[in-house]
Motif scaffolding. Structure first.
Motif, PDB file in Angstrom:
ATOM      1  N   ALA A   1       4.841  17.312 -11.005  1.00 65.44           N
ATOM      2  CA  ALA A   1       6.420  17.448 -10.922  1.00 65.44           C
ATOM      3  C   ALA A   1       6.894  18.373  -9.853  1.00 65.44           C
ATOM      4  N   VAL A   2       6.030  19.453  -9.488  1.00 64.59           N
ATOM      5  CA  VAL A   2       6.411  20.188  -8.552  1.00 64.59           C
ATOM      6  C   VAL A   2       6.261  19.526  -7.123  1.00 64.59           C
TER       7      VAL A   2
ATOM      8  N   ALA B   1      15.523  25.958  -8.621  1.00 66.34           N
ATOM      9  CA  ALA B   1      15.082  24.890  -9.167  1.00 66.34           C
ATOM     10  C   ALA B   1      13.593  25.047  -9.898  1.00 66.34           C
ATOM     11  N   LEU B   2      12.860  26.099  -9.339  1.00 69.08           N
ATOM     12  CA  LEU B   2      11.468  26.243 -10.060  1.00 69.08           C
ATOM     13  C   LEU B   2      11.708  27.224 -11.143  1.00 69.08           C
TER      14      LEU B   2
ATOM     15  N   LEU C   1       9.528  17.653  -6.714  1.00 69.09           N
ATOM     16  CA  LEU C   1      10.668  18.757  -6.389  1.00 69.09           C
ATOM     17  C   LEU C   1      10.552  19.080  -4.847  1.00 69.09           C
TER      18      LEU C   1
ATOM     19  N   ILE D   1      14.665  26.851 -13.158  1.00 71.37           N
ATOM     20  CA  ILE D   1      15.146  26.038 -13.948  1.00 71.37           C
ATOM     21  C   ILE D   1      13.984  25.101 -14.722  1.00 71.37           C
ATOM     22  N   PHE D   2      12.962  24.686 -13.739  1.00 69.28           N
ATOM     23  CA  PHE D   2      12.234  23.979 -14.245  1.00 69.28           C
ATOM     24  C   PHE D   2      11.187  24.756 -15.334  1.00 69.28           C
TER      25      PHE D   2
ATOM     26  N   PHE E   1      13.062  14.887 -19.800  1.00 68.70           N
ATOM     27  CA  PHE E   1      12.686  15.516 -21.041  1.00 68.70           C
ATOM     28  C   PHE E   1      13.405  15.104 -22.133  1.00 68.70           C
TER      29      PHE E   1
ATOM     30  N   ILE F   1      14.878  16.226 -14.049  1.00 65.02           N
ATOM     31  CA  ILE F   1      13.822  16.804 -15.021  1.00 65.02           C
ATOM     32  C   ILE F   1      14.491  17.049 -16.357  1.00 65.02           C
ATOM     33  N   ALA F   2      15.545  17.602 -16.425  1.00 63.99           N
ATOM     34  CA  ALA F   2      16.075  17.700 -17.896  1.00 63.99           C
ATOM     35  C   ALA F   2      16.372  16.367 -18.376  1.00 63.99           C
TER      36      ALA F   2
ATOM     37  N   VAL G   1      16.540  18.559 -10.540  1.00 62.50           N
ATOM     38  CA  VAL G   1      16.258  19.401 -11.519  1.00 62.50           C
ATOM     39  C   VAL G   1      17.310  18.825 -12.644  1.00 62.50           C
TER      40      VAL G   1
ATOM     41  N   GLY H   1      12.981  18.595  -1.534  1.00 64.70           N
ATOM     42  CA  GLY H   1      13.686  19.429  -0.493  1.00 64.70           C
ATOM     43  C   GLY H   1      13.143  19.848   0.821  1.00 64.70           C
TER      44      GLY H   1
ATOM     45  N   ILE I   1      17.543  18.749  -4.240  1.00 63.23           N
ATOM     46  CA  ILE I   1      16.908  19.452  -5.328  1.00 63.23           C
ATOM     47  C   ILE I   1      17.896  19.654  -6.546  1.00 63.23           C
TER      48      ILE I   1
ATOM     49  N   GLN J   1      18.220  26.535   1.220  1.00 62.91           N
ATOM     50  CA  GLN J   1      17.167  25.531   0.959  1.00 62.91           C
ATOM     51  C   GLN J   1      16.152  26.204   0.031  1.00 62.91           C
TER      52      GLN J   1
ATOM     53  N   TYR K   1      19.555  18.678   1.484  1.00 65.48           N
ATOM     54  CA  TYR K   1      18.441  19.025   0.727  1.00 65.48           C
ATOM     55  C   TYR K   1      18.782  19.615  -0.741  1.00 65.48           C
ATOM     56  N   ASN K   2      19.735  20.613  -0.609  1.00 67.02           N
ATOM     57  CA  ASN K   2      20.079  21.241  -1.639  1.00 67.02           C
ATOM     58  C   ASN K   2      20.584  20.419  -2.824  1.00 67.02           C
TER      59      ASN K   2
ATOM     60  N   ILE L   1      13.095  25.084 -18.503  1.00 69.04           N
ATOM     61  CA  ILE L   1      12.990  23.582 -19.432  1.00 69.04           C
ATOM     62  C   ILE L   1      11.597  23.641 -20.083  1.00 69.04           C
TER      63      ILE L   1
END
Lengths: 304, 217
Positions: free
Chosen positions: B13-14, A293-294, B17, A296-297, B107, B103-104, B100, B21, B96, A286, B92-93, A300
Motif C-alpha cells: 500500500a505504501v 498521508a503516511l 501511495l 493518516i494511513f 477499509f 485507503i479509507a 488517502v 506522489g 496523494i 509534496q 501530486y498532492n 487508519i
C-alpha cells in the motif's frame, strides 16, 4: 521522589545539551566534507558573545518585534517539561497536553512571523509567508502522527505516549515505522533542515527560517538561536521516544539509550544534510503532503 | 505468519501511495517493480507449501512483475524519448489526498464485505482494493501512455492480491488464473508499448484523442 528527580534532570539536560546537538550536526557535516569544522561548543560561544552585545532596533518596529524572541523562548521552555525523556515522565502532564505542546510551538512560530512582518521589510515578509505555508502542512502531519501514537497507547498525555510503544511484531510495527517517518520529515521541516530549508544559506532568496530573523540582533538573536536549539531537542525527544521501546529496557540503560538516540539523530541529520540537496520550493508541499498521508494511513491502521 | 502478510500488504500500500506522489516516470517504474516483487512473495506466505505450486507461482510472478514488465517499460522509456516528468492531469498532492481517501474507502469496503472464510491476512483485502482504486485513478489522471500502463499494472497487482485471498481454498484455479493473467499482461503490454512507440514518436495519450478512422464532417 526518584521519578520527580529524573523528570527535573531531563528538563535540565534539555536546557543544557540542546545547543550541543547542533554542534554535533555541524561536526558531522564537516567530517563529511573533509573539513575540520567548528568546535562542538560553537553555539555556546555564539550565545555568550551575542548576550554581551547590545540590540539594534529599527525605528519602524514596535513592541511586537521585541516581544517575539522573548515570548518564543518562554513558550518553548514551557513545552520542554511536557516531554518525557529516557522512559520517565514529563515534569508536568495532563490529558491532551500533546495538543498544548504542538500549539506552544505554533505560538512561537506565530510570534516570529509577526515580528518579521513588523520590520516592514518585504524580504522578511516573504520568509514569513513561506514559513507559514510550510508549517501549515507540517502541523497536521505532526498532530496526525501524535494522534496515531495516542490511539496506540490509549492515552492523551505525552508522558504516557512517548517511550511507551514497543516493537511487537504484527499490527504494531507498520504504524510505528510510518509514524516515525512522518515525525522525521516534520522534524527536518520544523527545524529548517535540509530537504526543506538550508540553515547555512544567508541572504539568499531560497531560505525560509533564517530570513525571518535577519533584523534581530544581540540578546534577541541569542534567544532565537537558543529557542531553535530547544525546538530541535524537543521534537527529537518525541521522535526517539516514539521509535525506541523504553518500557522494555532495563532501568539502568534507559538514560544512556535516550542520550545516544538524540546524538544518533543529530548525526543522522548531519548525514542527510551532507548527502541530499535542498528540495525545490514547489516540491516541499509534496514531501509534507506525503508525510501527512503516511500519518493518516498509520491512523487508519491503528483505528480500524 | 498473519503478521508478516499484513506487514507485506502495508508495504504494498505504501508503494501505491508513493507511485501516486512521485513525479519521475523512472521512479514510478521502479516502484511498480518493487511492488511486483513484494506481491511475488505473497503466495509463499498464503499458499500451502507442501506442493510446488505456490513456489513456482512466486518465482514466475517475481520474474514477470518484478523484472520483465519493468524492464519492458524502462526500455520503451528510453526508446520513446518521453519526458521524464509524469505530467499529471491531477496534481501530486491532490493525487496523494485521493490515495488517502481511497485507503479509507478500501477499509470501509472491507468492513462491508461478507466473506465465507477469514482471509490469511486481515489487510489483504483492503490493500487489494486500494491497489485497484490506485490503478484506476492513475489510468485516468496521467497523461503519458507509459504511465497509464503502470496504472494498469498497479490495478492488475490489486486484482492479483485479491485473487490470492482465495488461494488456500481454490489453489489450482487461482494459480492458473494468475499465470494466464501474467501471460496476457506481458503480451498486451509488450505489443501495445512497442506499437505505440513505432507508430507515433510520442506516447502522450492526450494527443491521441485526435486519432479517428472516420471524420466528423
Amino acid at each position: 521522589m526518584i521519578a520527580i528527580l529524573s523528570s527535573i534532570l531531563s528538563v535540565v539536560l534539555a536546557l543544557v545539551l540542546a545547543p550541543l546537538l547542533l554542534g554535533v550536526v555541524n561536526r558531522t557535516k564537516a567530517i563529511y566534507a573533509g573539513r575540520k569544522g567548528q568546535p562542538l561548543l560553537q553555539l555556546y560561544y555564539d550565545l555568550y558573545r551575542l548576550l554581551r552585545k547590545g540590540a539594534v532596533y529599527s525605528r519602524t518596529t514596535s513592541w511586537i518585534f521585541r516581544a517575539g524572541p522573548i515570548v518564543g523562548l518562554a513558550a518553548t521552555a514551557l513545552a520542554i517539561p511536557l516531554i518525557p525523556f529516557g522512559g520517565g515522565r514529563g515534569l508536568f502532564s495532563f490529558a491532551g497536553d500533546f495538543f498544548f505542546a504542538v500549539y506552544l510551538l505554533g505560538v512561537v512560530r506565530f510570534l516570529w512571523v509577526i515580528a518579521a512582518l513588523d520590520t516592514g521589510s518585504s524580504f522578511e515578509g516573504m520568509g514569513g509567508s513561506r514559513e507559514v505555508a510550510f508549517s501549515a502542512l507540517a502541523e497536521p502531519a505532526l498532530l496526525l502522527a501524535l494522534t496515531a501514537v495516542a490511539w496506540m497507547t490509549r492515552s492523551l498525555s505525552l508522558s504516557d505516549m512517548v517511550g511507551r510503544l514497543s516493537w511487537t511484531l504484527g499490527p504494531g510495527v507498520a504504524p510505528i515505522a510510518m509514524v516515525g517517518c512522518t515525525l522525521f520529515v516534520v522534524f527536518l521541516a520544523e527545524n529548517a533542515r535540509i530537504p526543506v530549508d538550508d540553515p547555512n544559506t544567508h541572504l539568499e532568496l531560497t531560505m525560509i527560517h533564517e530570513v525571518m530573523v535577519l533584523d534581530h540582533s544581540g540578546p534577541d538573536f541569542a534567544m532565537i538561536q537558543y529557542t531553535a536549539a530547544l525546538k530541535f531537542w524537543l521534537l527529537g525527544a518525541i521522535l526517539i521516544g516514539v521509535l525506541l521501546p523504553f518500557e522494555t529496557l532495563p532501568t539502568t540503560v534507559r538514560w544512556p539509550v535516550a542520550l545516544g538516540g538524540m546524538f544518533t539523530l543529530a548525526i543522522l541529520v548531519g548525514i542527510v544534510e551532507s548527502t541530499m540537496a535542498r528540495l525545490r520550493l514547489l516540491k516541499v508541499p509534496q514531501l509534507l503532503g506525503g508525510a501527512c498521508a503516511l500519518a493518516i494511513f498509520a491512523l487508519i491502521l491503528v483505528v480500524r | 505468519m498473519q503478521e508478516w502478510i499484513d506487514l507485506l500488504m502495508v508495504l504494498v500500500a505504501v508503494t501505491n501511495l508513493a507511485i501516486l506522489g512521485v513525479s519521475r516516470l523512472r521512479t514510478c517504474i521502479r516502484l511498480s517493480a518493487i511492488q511486483g516483487a513484494l506481491l511475488g512473495c505473497l503466495p509463499l506466505m498464503v499458499g500451502p507449501l507442501e506442493s510446488w505450486g505456490p513456489i513456482l507461482l512466486a518465482l514466475v510472478t517475481i520474474a514477470m512483475k518484478g523484472w520483465t514488465l519493468p524492464w519492458l517499460l524502462e526500455r520503451s522509456l528510453v526508446e520513446a524519448h518521453v519526458q521524464r516528468e509524469v505530467q499529471p492531469f491531477v496534481g501530486y498532492n491532490a493525487s496523494i489526498l485521493i490515495g488517502v481517501i481511497a485507503i479509507a474507502a478500501s477499509f470501509w469496503l472491507n468492513s462491508r464485505l461478507p466473506l465465507p472464510f477469514t482471509p490469511a491476512g486481515t489487510l489483504m483485502i483492503p490493500s487489494a482494493f486500494f491497489g485497484v482504486l490506485t490503478g484506476l485513478f492513475i489510468l485516468v489522471a496521467r497523461r503519458i501512455a507509459l504511465n497509464q500502463v503502470i496504472g494498469y499494472l498497479v490495478l492488475e497487482n490489486g486484482i492479483y492480491a485479491f485473487g490470492l485471498v482465495l488461494m488456500p481454498h481454490q489453489t489450482l484455479l487461482v494459480e492458473l488464473g494468475i499465470l494466464l493473467d501474467l501471460f496476457v499482461g506481458v503480451f498486451v503490454m509488450g505489443i501495445a508499448i512497442f506499437q505505440i512507440n513505432r507508430e507515433f514518436d510520442h506516447i502522450d495519450a492526450d494527443r491521441m484523442t485526435g486519432l479517428r478512422d472516420w471524420s466528423d464532417e
